[in-house]
Write a protein that holds these residues in place. Structure first.
Motif, PDB file in Angstrom:
ATOM      1  N   GLY A  96       5.669   2.398  -7.200  1.00  9.71           N
ATOM      2  CA  GLY A  96       6.688   1.461  -6.757  1.00  9.71           C
ATOM      3  C   GLY A  96       7.843   1.377  -7.732  1.00  9.71           C
ATOM      4  O   GLY A  96       7.949   2.161  -8.674  1.00  9.71           O
TER       5      GLY A  96
ATOM      6  N   GLY B  73       4.117   1.170  -4.360  1.00  5.80           N
ATOM      7  CA  GLY B  73       4.898   1.365  -3.156  1.00  5.80           C
ATOM      8  C   GLY B  73       3.990   1.868  -2.049  1.00  5.80           C
ATOM      9  O   GLY B  73       2.814   2.152  -2.257  1.00  5.80           O
TER      10      GLY B  73
ATOM     11  N   VAL C 236       7.843   2.847   7.191  1.00  7.67           N
ATOM     12  CA  VAL C 236       8.107   2.130   5.940  1.00  7.67           C
ATOM     13  C   VAL C 236       8.104   3.149   4.810  1.00  7.67           C
ATOM     14  O   VAL C 236       7.208   3.987   4.733  1.00  7.67           O
ATOM     15  CB  VAL C 236       7.015   1.065   5.674  1.00  7.67           C
ATOM     16  CG1 VAL C 236       7.224   0.404   4.320  1.00  7.67           C
ATOM     17  CG2 VAL C 236       6.988   0.040   6.763  1.00  7.67           C
TER      18      VAL C 236
ATOM     19  N   THR D 294       8.623   2.575   0.757  1.00  6.90           N
ATOM     20  CA  THR D 294       8.942   1.762  -0.426  1.00  6.90           C
ATOM     21  C   THR D 294       8.536   2.495  -1.695  1.00  6.90           C
ATOM     22  O   THR D 294       8.323   1.872  -2.726  1.00  6.90           O
ATOM     23  CB  THR D 294       8.248   0.392  -0.361  1.00  6.90           C
ATOM     24  OG1 THR D 294       6.846   0.591  -0.294  1.00  6.90           O
ATOM     25  CG2 THR D 294       8.729  -0.414   0.818  1.00  6.90           C
TER      26      THR D 294
ATOM     27  N   HIS E 131       9.004   4.854  -4.962  1.00  5.18           N
ATOM     28  CA  HIS E 131      10.049   5.091  -5.957  1.00  5.18           C
ATOM     29  C   HIS E 131       9.758   6.455  -6.581  1.00  5.18           C
ATOM     30  O   HIS E 131       9.105   6.560  -7.613  1.00  5.18           O
ATOM     31  CB  HIS E 131      10.016   3.969  -7.006  1.00  5.18           C
ATOM     32  CG  HIS E 131      11.184   3.971  -7.927  1.00  5.18           C
ATOM     33  ND1 HIS E 131      12.448   3.644  -7.520  1.00  5.18           N
ATOM     34  CD2 HIS E 131      11.275   4.277  -9.245  1.00  5.18           C
ATOM     35  CE1 HIS E 131      13.270   3.722  -8.548  1.00  5.18           C
ATOM     36  NE2 HIS E 131      12.576   4.117  -9.613  1.00  5.18           N
TER      37      HIS E 131
ATOM     38  N   HIS F 181      14.957   1.987   0.024  1.00  2.00           N
ATOM     39  CA  HIS F 181      13.741   1.777   0.813  1.00  2.00           C
ATOM     40  C   HIS F 181      14.104   1.698   2.279  1.00  2.00           C
ATOM     41  O   HIS F 181      15.199   1.285   2.637  1.00  2.00           O
ATOM     42  CB  HIS F 181      13.054   0.491   0.375  1.00  2.00           C
ATOM     43  CG  HIS F 181      12.555   0.557  -1.034  1.00  2.00           C
ATOM     44  ND1 HIS F 181      11.919  -0.485  -1.637  1.00  2.00           N
ATOM     45  CD2 HIS F 181      12.593   1.537  -1.968  1.00  2.00           C
ATOM     46  CE1 HIS F 181      11.582  -0.162  -2.866  1.00  2.00           C
ATOM     47  NE2 HIS F 181      11.997   1.063  -3.086  1.00  2.00           N
TER      48      HIS F 181
END
Length: 184
Positions: free
Chosen positions: A50, A57, A76, A78, A80, A90
């Motif tokens: 994340g 994430g 989705v 998210t 990193h 995101h």
């Protein structure tokens, strides 16, 4: 009768090029057709690094069948990952569609959309999430990590892995740069 402009009208698309471009097997369409109202199907689901080291994430793409023959496709991202992680951002997008005969789908516009072609943009972003996951899976396969490949590839629906045995350890190598202003 309500006047519908062509830009807010539903769009009919052939599903085969979409499946081919995203790396999903062709029998995915048959699997979706078997869903009952309220049931869902995970096309992709894995944990990833994340924004902060303490925060995980996630990447997920799911399909849920709703009433009236409508399906909701959610995506989705998210994670990193990579040197461009701060620029990439995101994603949380969804699209509604209906199945038509002869492997066609009718992409339905969102009633609360601010853009006339937002349903096409949402489908494009969902395709981006699936293609990024397929790219990560090919990198994991190249590195010889079979567990990460199985967890990352959109076409493997069999078993999804938890954070201990899936792709999270392999994805840690790809963690994006720390965000300015944090202690990470």
């Amino acid at each position: 009768m309500q006047n519908i402009t062509p830009s807010f009208a539903p769009v009919c698309l052939d599903v085969d090029p979409f499946l081919r471009r995203t790396g999903l097997p062709y029998w995915t369409w048959a699997k979706l057709r078997q869903l009952r109202v309220g049931e869902g199907f995970e096309l992709l689901n894995f944990l990833a690094p994340g924004i902060l080291p303490e925060v995980e994430g996630a990447v997920a793409v799911t399909v849920e069948r709703q009433r009236g023959g409508v399906f909701r496709l959610d995506a989705v991202w998210t994670a990193h990952l990579g040197k461009n992680a701060q620029r990439r951002g995101h994603l949380l997008v969804w699209a509604h569609f209906k199945m038509l005969p002869k492997r066609k789908l009718e992409l339905l516009p969102d009633k609360s959309a601010t853009r006339p072609d937002s349903h096409l943009w949402c489908l494009r972003l969902i395709r981006v999430v699936l293609r990024r996951a397929a790219l990560l899976a090919s990198w994991a396969k190249r590195d010889g990590d079979r567990d990460a490949f199985g967890a990352l590839y959109p076409g493997f629906f069999g078993t999804r892995y938890g954070p201990e045995e899936g792709a999270l350890r392999w994805l840690e190598k790809l963690r994006g740069p720390a965000i300015r202003g944090t202690d990470a």
